[in-house]
Design an enzyme around this catalytic site. Structure first.
Site, short mmCIF file in Angstrom:
data_model
loop_
_atom_site.label_atom_id
_atom_site.label_comp_id
_atom_site.label_asym_id
_atom_site.label_seq_id
_atom_site.Cartn_x
_atom_site.Cartn_y
_atom_site.Cartn_z
CE1 TYR A 41 -28.13 -9.55 56.86
CE2 TYR A 41 -28.87 -7.31 56.57
CZ TYR A 41 -28.32 -8.31 57.25
OH TYR A 41 -27.62 -8.03 58.65
NE ARG B 123 -23.63 -1.13 63.00
CZ ARG B 123 -24.80 -1.35 62.41
NH1 ARG B 123 -24.82 -2.47 61.39
NH2 ARG B 123 -25.69 -0.73 62.58
CD GLU C 14 -31.07 -2.83 57.94
OE1 GLU C 14 -32.40 -3.02 58.20
OE2 GLU C 14 -30.02 -3.38 57.93
CG ASN D 196 -26.51 -2.73 57.27
OD1 ASN D 196 -25.32 -2.45 57.41
ND2 ASN D 196 -27.36 -2.46 58.17
CG HIS E 60 -29.59 -1.58 65.61
ND1 HIS E 60 -28.39 -2.03 64.90
CD2 HIS E 60 -30.40 -2.34 65.00
CE1 HIS E 60 -28.52 -3.35 64.16
NE2 HIS E 60 -29.86 -3.23 64.16
CD GLU F 9 -26.96 -5.09 60.42
OE1 GLU F 9 -27.78 -5.89 59.65
OE2 GLU F 9 -27.50 -4.08 60.99
#
Length: 478
Positions: A306, A86, A175, A304, A130, A381
């Site tokens: 985290y 990616r 995002e 994504n 991005h 991610e």
């Protein structure tokens, strides 16, 4: 059972057939070469040159020098054995002023990169945006203005015409919640606009840009699948029996997760409690017809993950979000709610809780909220920064990263299996952030998330033990 408790063969056996394993990067964070090949300046180039914006006054002018060393990085990925890479296209490299014709040298760079990836047996997943908005567009209002969404659609058409016959998958916007909240709400990321809730038009215009980009890619004949990526965080109240904590947790869930996913997947903004309606007025006042453009049929949804978020009512003192190194704590101090720590979990070097069980929660929430409207999902991610433990014999030990990745991959796959809390969700792949240590936005070079260590003085790449762990996992999978 956590990934750290599983042997590599056991973890490999969990992976479904045809499950994609990949690695991810972003152009601004690794490419360097910011004044080469006809590239124009971006909003982030400008932001890094503003005093006090970036830890240690770091810039991305050179970073990993991927612009000149991409062949070396592709060789690392080929040796690693990943299915997919990616990457992101730098909008100001492809279209330096943010409008008009494409820059031939910029397209030539990505044309060669894509061809070399395919020659190495690696499928490209290309992200159009991005975070590196061309500076002329940023100075004209950036994502606060509708025209930026329109220019983004035109840029997508250029990229699709040039690369659409070979890119395996496209991500339109990465995002949008981070861009909106950090860039336009809190001001800790580019463009540094601390508008709080008045920054919400940036959310709508990114989503509109997404819809226009999907249309443009398909009109250009792009053959690869198309999706969008957002970062999702499960949100919980600090005290489950505190009404204020519950209300502000709901507000944060709306701001971070639902105002981005609901329009894309359901074609509408979420219903909000009456007392929150004034907060969301900038969104609710947008043209309703835009939602038809935003809700384009998607081939996949990128998620994504985290960490989870714990929210309490009331402002927090400076330092609430200590450990990030990016100024977030001071910006959050002006809000009527605050993030609370997670003492029950270990932390990454960023100060984020290591909570793979909440990865399952994130997937479960997506499955329950969106049901049949949710296309197949890729984890686009997931990763963590940790200090390196030891360097011995030329290898860099990072056992905490290995434990993190194993636990999170296992949690995601378990959640989506038959009988799992997110079994209705079709999970098709997992991308590790990141292949390389890189420029971590406002934290500069102080946070290292790479499978490959980068010496930012010499630019020498050294695979960490986590690189070899993933290499073995790929070898062992069914």
């Amino acid at each position: 059972m956590t990934g750290s408790a599983l042997s590599l063969p056991a973890l490999a056996a969990l992976l479904p057939a045809d499950f994609t394993l990949g690695v991810a990067t972003a152009a601004f964070q690794i490419e360097g070469g910011v004044r080469e090949g006809g590239r124009g300046p971006s909003g982030w180039d400008d932001f890094t040159r503003q005093s006090g914006r970036i830890l240690n006054a770091d810039t991305a002018d050179v970073s990993c020098d991927h612009y000149h060393r991409f062949a070396e990085d592709i060789a690392l990925m080929k040796d690693l054995g990943v299915d997919s890479y990616r990457l992101s296209l730098a909008w100001p490299r492809v279209q330096p002023g943010g409008s008009g014709p494409a820059n031939p040298a910029g397209l030539a760079f990505y044309d060669q990169l894509v061809d070399d990836l395919l020659a190495a047996g690696i499928k490209p997943m290309a992200t159009l945006y991005h975070w590196d908005t061309p500076l002329p567009l940023e100075l004209a209002g950036g994502w606060l203005t509708r025209s930026t969404a329109e220019r983004f659609g035109e840029y997508a058409a250029l990229a699709g015409a040039a690369l659409g016959d070979r890119v395996d998958k496209w991500i339109t916007v990465n995002e949008p919640s981070s861009v909106t909240l950090n860039g336009y709400g809190l001001g800790v990321h580019a463009p540094g606009r601390a508008l709080l809730f008045d920054g919400l038009p940036a959310a709508h215009h990114q989503l509109l840009g997404h819809g226009l980009a999907v249309q443009a890619l398909r009109s250009a004949g792009a053959t690869g699948g198309i999706g969008i990526t957002n970062v999702h965080t499960p949100v919980v109240p600090a005290a489950v029996d505190d009404t204020g904590d519950q209300l502000f947790a709901e507000l944060f869930d709306l701001l971070h997760n639902r105002i981005f996913a609901d329009p894309v997947l359901l074609g509408r903004y979420p219903d909000v409690p009456a007392f929150l309606a004034p907060v969301f007025e900038p969104l609710l006042a947008m043209p309703a017809a835009d939602l038809e453009t935003i809700r384009q049929p998607l081939d996949f949804y990128g998620l994504n993950y985290y960490a989870p978020t714990r929210i309490a009512a009331g402002p927090g003192p400076s330092g609430t979000a200590a450990g990030t190194g990016d100024g977030t704590a001071n910006a959050l101090a002006g809000l009527p709610f605050r993030p609370e720590p997670w003492p029950e979990y270990p932390q990454t070097a960023f100060g984020w809780p290591v909570a793979p069980d909440y990865f399952s929660t994130a997937l479960e929430q997506m499955a329950n909220r969106y049901g049949a409207a949710l296309p197949p999902v890729y984890i686009t991610e997931n990763g963590a920064s940790f200090p390196d433990e030891l360097t011995t014999g030329g290898r860099i030990e990072d056992s905490r990263r290995i434990d993190y990745l194993g636990a999170h991959l296992a949690a995601a796959v378990d959640a989506a299996q038959p009988g799992g809390p997110a079994e209705a969700l079709e999970l098709q792949g997992y991308y590790i952030w990141s292949l390389l240590d890189n420029f971590e936005w406002a934290a500069g070079y102080c946070q290292r998330l790479g499978l490959v260590h980068v010496d930012f003085e010499t630019l020498v790449r050294t695979p960490r033990d986590s690189y070899y762990w993933l290499q073995e996992l790929i070898r062992l999978r069914p």
